[in-house]
Scaffold this motif. Structure first.
Motif, PDB file in Angstrom:
ATOM      1  N   LEU A 162       1.001  -1.261   0.053  1.00  0.00           N
ATOM      2  CA  LEU A 162       0.038  -0.176  -0.092  1.00  0.00           C
ATOM      3  C   LEU A 162       0.728   1.254  -0.143  1.00  0.00           C
ATOM      4  CD1 LEU A 162      -2.855  -0.946   2.499  1.00  0.00           C
ATOM      5  CD2 LEU A 162      -3.209  -0.420   0.123  1.00  0.00           C
ATOM      6  N   ASP A 163       1.743   1.102   0.586  1.00  0.00           N
ATOM      7  CA  ASP A 163       2.901   2.394   0.570  1.00  0.00           C
ATOM      8  C   ASP A 163       3.539   2.543  -0.563  1.00  0.00           C
ATOM      9  OD1 ASP A 163       2.265   2.853   3.164  1.00  0.00           O
ATOM     10  OD2 ASP A 163       4.111   2.105   4.188  1.00  0.00           O
ATOM     11  N   ILE A 164       3.826   1.677  -1.357  1.00  0.00           N
ATOM     12  CA  ILE A 164       4.464   1.701  -2.446  1.00  0.00           C
ATOM     13  C   ILE A 164       3.416   2.016  -3.724  1.00  0.00           C
ATOM     14  CG2 ILE A 164       5.536   0.371  -4.652  1.00  0.00           C
ATOM     15  CD1 ILE A 164       6.798  -1.519  -2.306  1.00  0.00           C
ATOM     16  N   MET A 165       2.253   1.415  -3.543  1.00  0.00           N
ATOM     17  CA  MET A 165       1.333   1.931  -4.328  1.00  0.00           C
ATOM     18  C   MET A 165       0.819   3.424  -4.301  1.00  0.00           C
ATOM     19  SD  MET A 165      -1.301  -1.324  -3.593  1.00  0.00           S
ATOM     20  CE  MET A 165      -2.919  -0.661  -4.141  1.00  0.00           C
ATOM     21  N   ALA A 166       0.727   3.998  -3.116  1.00  0.00           N
ATOM     22  CA  ALA A 166       0.716   5.270  -2.856  1.00  0.00           C
ATOM     23  C   ALA A 166       1.726   6.153  -3.437  1.00  0.00           C
ATOM     24  CB  ALA A 166       0.565   5.734  -1.249  1.00  0.00           C
ATOM     25  N   GLN A 167       3.011   5.836  -3.552  1.00  0.00           N
ATOM     26  CA  GLN A 167       4.044   6.620  -3.954  1.00  0.00           C
ATOM     27  C   GLN A 167       3.785   6.552  -5.704  1.00  0.00           C
ATOM     28  OE1 GLN A 167       7.773   4.866  -3.114  1.00  0.00           O
ATOM     29  NE2 GLN A 167       7.130   4.826  -0.916  1.00  0.00           N
ATOM     30  N   HIS A 168       3.040   5.504  -6.199  1.00  0.00           N
ATOM     31  CA  HIS A 168       2.815   5.482  -7.687  1.00  0.00           C
ATOM     32  C   HIS A 168       1.510   5.686  -7.993  1.00  0.00           C
ATOM     33  CE1 HIS A 168       6.865   3.703  -8.889  1.00  0.00           C
ATOM     34  NE2 HIS A 168       6.784   3.148  -7.608  1.00  0.00           N
ATOM     35  N   GLY A 169       0.529   6.361  -7.182  1.00  0.00           N
ATOM     36  CA  GLY A 169      -0.824   6.464  -7.589  1.00  0.00           C
ATOM     37  C   GLY A 169      -1.449   5.469  -8.101  1.00  0.00           C
ATOM     38  N   ILE A 170      -1.448   4.371  -7.411  1.00  0.00           N
ATOM     39  CA  ILE A 170      -2.185   3.072  -7.712  1.00  0.00           C
ATOM     40  C   ILE A 170      -3.291   2.977  -6.488  1.00  0.00           C
ATOM     41  CG2 ILE A 170      -2.311   0.615  -7.944  1.00  0.00           C
ATOM     42  CD1 ILE A 170       0.940   0.763  -8.651  1.00  0.00           C
ATOM     43  N   PRO A 222       8.368  -0.292 -10.268  1.00  0.00           N
ATOM     44  CA  PRO A 222       9.833  -0.285 -10.207  1.00  0.00           C
ATOM     45  C   PRO A 222       9.904  -0.093  -8.606  1.00  0.00           C
ATOM     46  CG  PRO A 222       9.146   1.370 -11.795  1.00  0.00           C
ATOM     47  CD  PRO A 222       7.732   0.461 -11.348  1.00  0.00           C
ATOM     48  N   GLY A 223      10.919  -0.589  -8.159  1.00  0.00           N
ATOM     49  CA  GLY A 223      11.257  -0.608  -6.560  1.00  0.00           C
ATOM     50  C   GLY A 223      11.118  -2.098  -5.833  1.00  0.00           C
ATOM     51  N   THR A 224      10.179  -2.672  -6.778  1.00  0.00           N
ATOM     52  CA  THR A 224       9.917  -4.030  -6.261  1.00  0.00           C
ATOM     53  C   THR A 224      10.420  -5.045  -6.715  1.00  0.00           C
ATOM     54  OG1 THR A 224       8.099  -4.603  -7.734  1.00  0.00           O
ATOM     55  CG2 THR A 224       7.562  -3.171  -5.685  1.00  0.00           C
ATOM     56  N   ASN A 234       4.509  -9.025  -5.881  1.00  0.00           N
ATOM     57  CA  ASN A 234       3.166  -9.711  -6.558  1.00  0.00           C
ATOM     58  C   ASN A 234       1.843  -9.029  -6.321  1.00  0.00           C
ATOM     59  OD1 ASN A 234       0.569 -11.786  -6.423  1.00  0.00           O
ATOM     60  ND2 ASN A 234       2.291 -12.980  -7.585  1.00  0.00           N
ATOM     61  N   ILE A 235       1.709  -8.483  -5.009  1.00  0.00           N
ATOM     62  CA  ILE A 235       0.556  -7.661  -4.672  1.00  0.00           C
ATOM     63  C   ILE A 235       0.549  -6.476  -5.418  1.00  0.00           C
ATOM     64  CG2 ILE A 235      -0.486  -6.384  -2.869  1.00  0.00           C
ATOM     65  CD1 ILE A 235       0.494  -8.437  -0.830  1.00  0.00           C
ATOM     66  N   THR A 236       1.644  -5.740  -5.539  1.00  0.00           N
ATOM     67  CA  THR A 236       1.865  -4.375  -6.222  1.00  0.00           C
ATOM     68  C   THR A 236       1.593  -4.507  -7.584  1.00  0.00           C
ATOM     69  OG1 THR A 236       3.401  -3.736  -4.340  1.00  0.00           O
ATOM     70  CG2 THR A 236       3.220  -2.354  -6.124  1.00  0.00           C
ATOM     71  N   ALA A 237       2.027  -5.516  -8.379  1.00  0.00           N
ATOM     72  CA  ALA A 237       1.805  -5.859  -9.725  1.00  0.00           C
ATOM     73  C   ALA A 237       0.326  -5.993 -10.116  1.00  0.00           C
ATOM     74  CB  ALA A 237       2.685  -6.784 -10.232  1.00  0.00           C
ATOM     75  N   ALA A 238      -0.214  -7.071  -9.064  1.00  0.00           N
ATOM     76  CA  ALA A 238      -1.617  -7.315  -9.393  1.00  0.00           C
ATOM     77  C   ALA A 238      -2.412  -6.205  -9.164  1.00  0.00           C
ATOM     78  CB  ALA A 238      -1.759  -8.238  -8.354  1.00  0.00           C
TER      79      ALA A 238
END
Length: 256
Positions: A162-170, A222-224, A234-238
């Motif tokens: 979720l933190d990575i998603m927030a950085q990328h606007g996902i 990127p970053g994962t 896996n979660i972030t890409a999905a």
């Protein structure tokens, strides 16, 4: 996750691999659902009022010490060069945001925070120096603040994603991710589907959210990690795929 337009169920006949990359867990977890926490739901805390005494107080001016990784470096070698880092494990925790989930993989050119140094206090009209104890405490606090740690379980993987998603606007929420993970893999990061049409085509669905390799590569963030079995990757890409296809992982309630 099958190719677009194809649907299948993955809860039965799950087979697992025996190895997993650093930073992943190997046990299936069934965590209770918690209230949804969207990737954009964080609200900045209100800034505290600064008193006159605080403005005039003499405080140490702490500056981060960085190191640029060169070919052949490992975290252990960097920690030996910079004892103030506290060892390779603390060095990894302080720089996990830039290193990723595999501490064994650091690329030349990567800039790591290895410690801090205390400069002249910032209060005007004084030449007082911070005591060693104050300087050490300030350095420790600065290094700890430079990285956020996560538990190595489903709860930690989702929060990290979720933190990575927030950085990328996902878009996406804890509840939406957790619900789909439990349906797709029962929380097992090594789950693999070897029986459906994707598997027959040579691209079995893998990991917590059952992503096929082509989809994982196309929507990798990127970053994962580039390992499709890595829980966070896996979660972030999905979720990235779900955002492009359905608007959000929260809108996914079945095979996708």
């Amino acid at each position: 996750m099958p190719a677009r337009g194809k649907h299948r169920h993955t809860k039965s006949n799950i087979i697992t691999r025996g190895m997993i990359a650093a930073g992943t867990g190997g046990i299936a977890l069934a965590l209770p659902l918690v209230s949804a926490t969207g990737a954009h739901a964080a609200t900045p805390a209100q800034a505290p009022q600064v008193t006159k005494a605080a403005k005039t107080a003499v405080v140490p001016n702490v500056q981060l010490i960085t190191y640029k990784v060169v070919a052949g470096d490992t975290l252990s070698k960097v920690a030996q060069k910079h004892p103030e880092s506290g060892g390779w494990k603390k060095l990894y925790q302080a720089n996990r945001a830039v290193i990723g989930d595999n501490p064994a993989l650091i690329s030349p050119g990567l800039k790591l925070t290895v410690g801090t140094k205390t400069l002249k206090p910032t209060a005007a009209g004084t030449t007082a120096k911070a005591t060693p104890a104050v300087a050490k405490k300030a350095a420790t606090t600065a290094v700890q603040a430079s990285a956020k740690t996560y538990t190595n379980d489903l709860d930690g993987w989702i929060k990290h994603s979720l933190d990575i998603m927030a950085q990328h606007g996902i878009p996406g929420s804890y509840d939406g991710i957790h619900r789909n993970v439990m349906r797709e893999s029962s929380g097992n990061p090594l789950a693999i589907n070897n029986w459906d049409s994707n598997a027959v085509a040579g691209t079995p669905s893998k990991g917590l959210l059952q992503v096929i390799d082509p989809t994982f590569r196309a929507f990798h963030v990127p970053g994962t990690s580039m390992d499709p079995y890595d829980p966070v990757a896996n979660i972030t890409a999905a979720c990235n795929y779900a955002a492009k296809t359905y608007g959000s992982i929260d809108n996914v309630n079945g095979a996708y």
